[in-house]
Write a protein that holds these residues in place. Structure first.
Motif, PDB file in Angstrom:
ATOM      1  N   ILE A 106       0.882  -1.158   0.000  1.00  0.00           N
ATOM      2  CA  ILE A 106       0.000   0.000   0.000  1.00  0.00           C
ATOM      3  C   ILE A 106       0.926   1.215   0.000  1.00  0.00           C
ATOM      4  O   ILE A 106       1.596   1.491   0.991  1.00  0.00           O
ATOM      5  CB  ILE A 106      -0.937   0.003   1.219  1.00  0.00           C
ATOM      6  CG1 ILE A 106      -1.804  -1.267   1.223  1.00  0.00           C
ATOM      7  CG2 ILE A 106      -1.804   1.269   1.222  1.00  0.00           C
ATOM      8  CD1 ILE A 106      -2.627  -1.462   2.477  1.00  0.00           C
ATOM      9  N   ASP A 108       1.715   5.313  -0.696  1.00  0.00           N
ATOM     10  CA  ASP A 108       1.132   6.651  -0.699  1.00  0.00           C
ATOM     11  C   ASP A 108       1.713   7.482  -1.845  1.00  0.00           C
ATOM     12  O   ASP A 108       1.902   8.679  -1.717  1.00  0.00           O
ATOM     13  CB  ASP A 108       1.384   7.340   0.649  1.00  0.00           C
ATOM     14  CG  ASP A 108       0.500   8.563   0.847  1.00  0.00           C
ATOM     15  OD1 ASP A 108      -0.603   8.594   0.259  1.00  0.00           O
ATOM     16  OD2 ASP A 108       0.907   9.481   1.574  1.00  0.00           O
ATOM     17  N   TYR A 120      -6.082   1.750  -9.507  1.00  0.00           N
ATOM     18  CA  TYR A 120      -5.266   1.964  -8.308  1.00  0.00           C
ATOM     19  C   TYR A 120      -4.780   0.676  -7.650  1.00  0.00           C
ATOM     20  O   TYR A 120      -3.905   0.711  -6.798  1.00  0.00           O
ATOM     21  CB  TYR A 120      -5.994   2.855  -7.296  1.00  0.00           C
ATOM     22  CG  TYR A 120      -7.159   2.207  -6.579  1.00  0.00           C
ATOM     23  CD1 TYR A 120      -6.965   1.469  -5.409  1.00  0.00           C
ATOM     24  CD2 TYR A 120      -8.459   2.350  -7.053  1.00  0.00           C
ATOM     25  CE1 TYR A 120      -8.030   0.889  -4.750  1.00  0.00           C
ATOM     26  CE2 TYR A 120      -9.520   1.786  -6.391  1.00  0.00           C
ATOM     27  CZ  TYR A 120      -9.304   1.041  -5.239  1.00  0.00           C
ATOM     28  OH  TYR A 120     -10.356   0.465  -4.592  1.00  0.00           O
ATOM     29  N   ILE A 145      -1.285  -1.369  -4.249  1.00  0.00           N
ATOM     30  CA  ILE A 145      -2.340  -0.368  -4.140  1.00  0.00           C
ATOM     31  C   ILE A 145      -1.654   0.996  -4.073  1.00  0.00           C
ATOM     32  O   ILE A 145      -0.864   1.251  -3.174  1.00  0.00           O
ATOM     33  CB  ILE A 145      -3.200  -0.596  -2.881  1.00  0.00           C
ATOM     34  CG1 ILE A 145      -3.883  -1.963  -2.965  1.00  0.00           C
ATOM     35  CG2 ILE A 145      -4.215   0.534  -2.705  1.00  0.00           C
ATOM     36  CD1 ILE A 145      -4.576  -2.392  -1.687  1.00  0.00           C
ATOM     37  N   LEU A 147      -2.239   4.711  -3.476  1.00  0.00           N
ATOM     38  CA  LEU A 147      -3.226   5.632  -2.900  1.00  0.00           C
ATOM     39  C   LEU A 147      -3.395   6.907  -3.726  1.00  0.00           C
ATOM     40  O   LEU A 147      -4.490   7.455  -3.800  1.00  0.00           O
ATOM     41  CB  LEU A 147      -2.860   5.972  -1.455  1.00  0.00           C
ATOM     42  CG  LEU A 147      -2.850   4.789  -0.479  1.00  0.00           C
ATOM     43  CD1 LEU A 147      -2.434   5.261   0.913  1.00  0.00           C
ATOM     44  CD2 LEU A 147      -4.173   4.066  -0.442  1.00  0.00           C
ATOM     45  N   PHE A 150      -6.022   6.513  -6.260  1.00  0.00           N
ATOM     46  CA  PHE A 150      -7.355   6.152  -5.786  1.00  0.00           C
ATOM     47  C   PHE A 150      -8.426   7.137  -6.223  1.00  0.00           C
ATOM     48  O   PHE A 150      -9.461   6.747  -6.769  1.00  0.00           O
ATOM     49  CB  PHE A 150      -7.356   5.995  -4.259  1.00  0.00           C
ATOM     50  CG  PHE A 150      -8.709   5.725  -3.687  1.00  0.00           C
ATOM     51  CD1 PHE A 150      -9.356   4.527  -3.949  1.00  0.00           C
ATOM     52  CD2 PHE A 150      -9.348   6.664  -2.898  1.00  0.00           C
ATOM     53  CE1 PHE A 150     -10.619   4.268  -3.422  1.00  0.00           C
ATOM     54  CE2 PHE A 150     -10.605   6.418  -2.369  1.00  0.00           C
ATOM     55  CZ  PHE A 150     -11.235   5.217  -2.639  1.00  0.00           C
ATOM     56  N   GLU A 154     -11.328   5.718  -8.427  1.00  0.00           N
ATOM     57  CA  GLU A 154     -12.298   5.196  -7.460  1.00  0.00           C
ATOM     58  C   GLU A 154     -13.634   4.881  -8.128  1.00  0.00           C
ATOM     59  O   GLU A 154     -14.242   3.842  -7.883  1.00  0.00           O
ATOM     60  CB  GLU A 154     -12.493   6.215  -6.338  1.00  0.00           C
ATOM     61  CG  GLU A 154     -13.602   5.874  -5.380  1.00  0.00           C
ATOM     62  CD  GLU A 154     -13.865   6.986  -4.374  1.00  0.00           C
ATOM     63  OE1 GLU A 154     -14.687   6.725  -3.478  1.00  0.00           O
ATOM     64  OE2 GLU A 154     -13.281   8.076  -4.477  1.00  0.00           O
ATOM     65  N   ASN A 163     -12.736   0.172  -1.611  1.00  0.00           N
ATOM     66  CA  ASN A 163     -12.832   1.642  -1.648  1.00  0.00           C
ATOM     67  C   ASN A 163     -13.041   2.202  -0.240  1.00  0.00           C
ATOM     68  O   ASN A 163     -12.420   3.199   0.137  1.00  0.00           O
ATOM     69  CB  ASN A 163     -13.968   2.084  -2.557  1.00  0.00           C
ATOM     70  CG  ASN A 163     -13.676   1.852  -4.031  1.00  0.00           C
ATOM     71  OD1 ASN A 163     -12.567   1.459  -4.401  1.00  0.00           O
ATOM     72  ND2 ASN A 163     -14.665   2.065  -4.859  1.00  0.00           N
ATOM     73  N   TRP A 165     -12.125   0.781   2.572  1.00  0.00           N
ATOM     74  CA  TRP A 165     -10.867   0.593   3.311  1.00  0.00           C
ATOM     75  C   TRP A 165      -9.860   1.677   2.946  1.00  0.00           C
ATOM     76  O   TRP A 165      -9.166   2.204   3.806  1.00  0.00           O
ATOM     77  CB  TRP A 165     -10.272  -0.795   3.049  1.00  0.00           C
ATOM     78  CG  TRP A 165     -10.717  -1.789   4.044  1.00  0.00           C
ATOM     79  CD1 TRP A 165     -11.590  -2.812   3.871  1.00  0.00           C
ATOM     80  CD2 TRP A 165     -10.284  -1.864   5.410  1.00  0.00           C
ATOM     81  NE1 TRP A 165     -11.742  -3.521   5.043  1.00  0.00           N
ATOM     82  CE2 TRP A 165     -10.951  -2.956   5.999  1.00  0.00           C
ATOM     83  CE3 TRP A 165      -9.418  -1.119   6.197  1.00  0.00           C
ATOM     84  CZ2 TRP A 165     -10.770  -3.311   7.338  1.00  0.00           C
ATOM     85  CZ3 TRP A 165      -9.229  -1.472   7.521  1.00  0.00           C
ATOM     86  CH2 TRP A 165      -9.905  -2.551   8.079  1.00  0.00           C
ATOM     87  N   ILE A 166      -9.764   2.003   1.651  1.00  0.00           N
ATOM     88  CA  ILE A 166      -8.820   3.030   1.215  1.00  0.00           C
ATOM     89  C   ILE A 166      -9.177   4.371   1.859  1.00  0.00           C
ATOM     90  O   ILE A 166      -8.294   5.098   2.353  1.00  0.00           O
ATOM     91  CB  ILE A 166      -8.802   3.166  -0.328  1.00  0.00           C
ATOM     92  CG1 ILE A 166      -8.377   1.860  -0.982  1.00  0.00           C
ATOM     93  CG2 ILE A 166      -7.901   4.318  -0.768  1.00  0.00           C
ATOM     94  CD1 ILE A 166      -6.981   1.402  -0.729  1.00  0.00           C
ATOM     95  N   GLU A 170      -6.648   6.375   4.314  1.00  0.00           N
ATOM     96  CA  GLU A 170      -6.241   7.749   4.007  1.00  0.00           C
ATOM     97  C   GLU A 170      -6.605   8.733   5.116  1.00  0.00           C
ATOM     98  O   GLU A 170      -6.016   9.798   5.193  1.00  0.00           O
ATOM     99  CB  GLU A 170      -6.883   8.217   2.694  1.00  0.00           C
ATOM    100  CG  GLU A 170      -6.259   7.602   1.476  1.00  0.00           C
ATOM    101  CD  GLU A 170      -6.781   8.193   0.196  1.00  0.00           C
ATOM    102  OE1 GLU A 170      -7.995   8.468   0.106  1.00  0.00           O
ATOM    103  OE2 GLU A 170      -5.970   8.397  -0.718  1.00  0.00           O
TER     104      GLU A 170
END
Length: 171
Positions: A106, A108, A120, A145, A147, A150, A154, A163, A165-166, A170
């Motif tokens: 994951i 950023d 994403y 993933i 971010l 996203f 999305e 979605n 969870w993201i 964030e």
């Protein structure tokens, strides 16, 4: 990002996150208190995982959360996945006893060599170059993933659970 919520005692939270990413039925999950991948040789690099788990008694999972792009994410996540895979084979055991390994990054940030992929989350397997539909083995998988992508993608994602969870990650 609150990585400490994915510690032993919080298995249901981790199970929920993993279900949203790997889309496999998880009947059992064990979170490992020791995130260190020990080295076998003196000059071998040690690995320290953010979240280490085992699901269904046959799959090792690593979840890595990276905030800063050190331009080594692809190699790092591949190293961790390979290390999890090889560590599952005990001395004297047959190669068929190797457990599956899944590494999840994951990030950023956007990875440079994935900028052209319009989504994403990406899933990576070992595939034949000329016949990419053919997967050599499902024993190792990597999910990435990004971010930063996203918000762009999305709306095109059909995975409402991920979605959510993201959005949580964030916040």
């Amino acid at each position: 990002f609150q990585a400490h919520i994915w510690t032993p005692g919080n298995e249901e939270i981790t199970k929920n996150l993993l279900n949203s990413i790997i889309k496999e039925e998880i009947k059992e999950i064990k979170l490992d208190k020791n995130p260190i991948l020990e080295k076998d040789l003196l000059d071998e690099k040690i690995g320290i995982l953010d979240i280490k788990a085992e699901i269904n008694n046959n799959t090792n999972i690593d979840i890595e959360i990276q905030i800063i792009d050190k331009n080594n994410s692809e190699k790092r996540i591949l190293f961790y996945c390979a290390k999890l895979f090889t560590k599952s084979l005990k001395s004297g055991k047959d190669y068929n006893s190797l457990k599956k390994s899944i590494a999840i990054l994951i990030a950023d940030y956007e990875l440079d060599n994935l900028k052209e992929i319009p989504k994403y989350i990406t899933k990576w397997n070992l595939r034949e170059e000329t016949y990419p539909i053919h997967i050599l083995t499902d024993s190792m998988k990597i999910y990435i993933i990004e971010l930063k992508k996203f918000r762009k993608f999305e709306k095109t994602s059909k995975n409402a659970k991920l979605n959510s969870w993201i959005k949580f990650i964030e916040s």
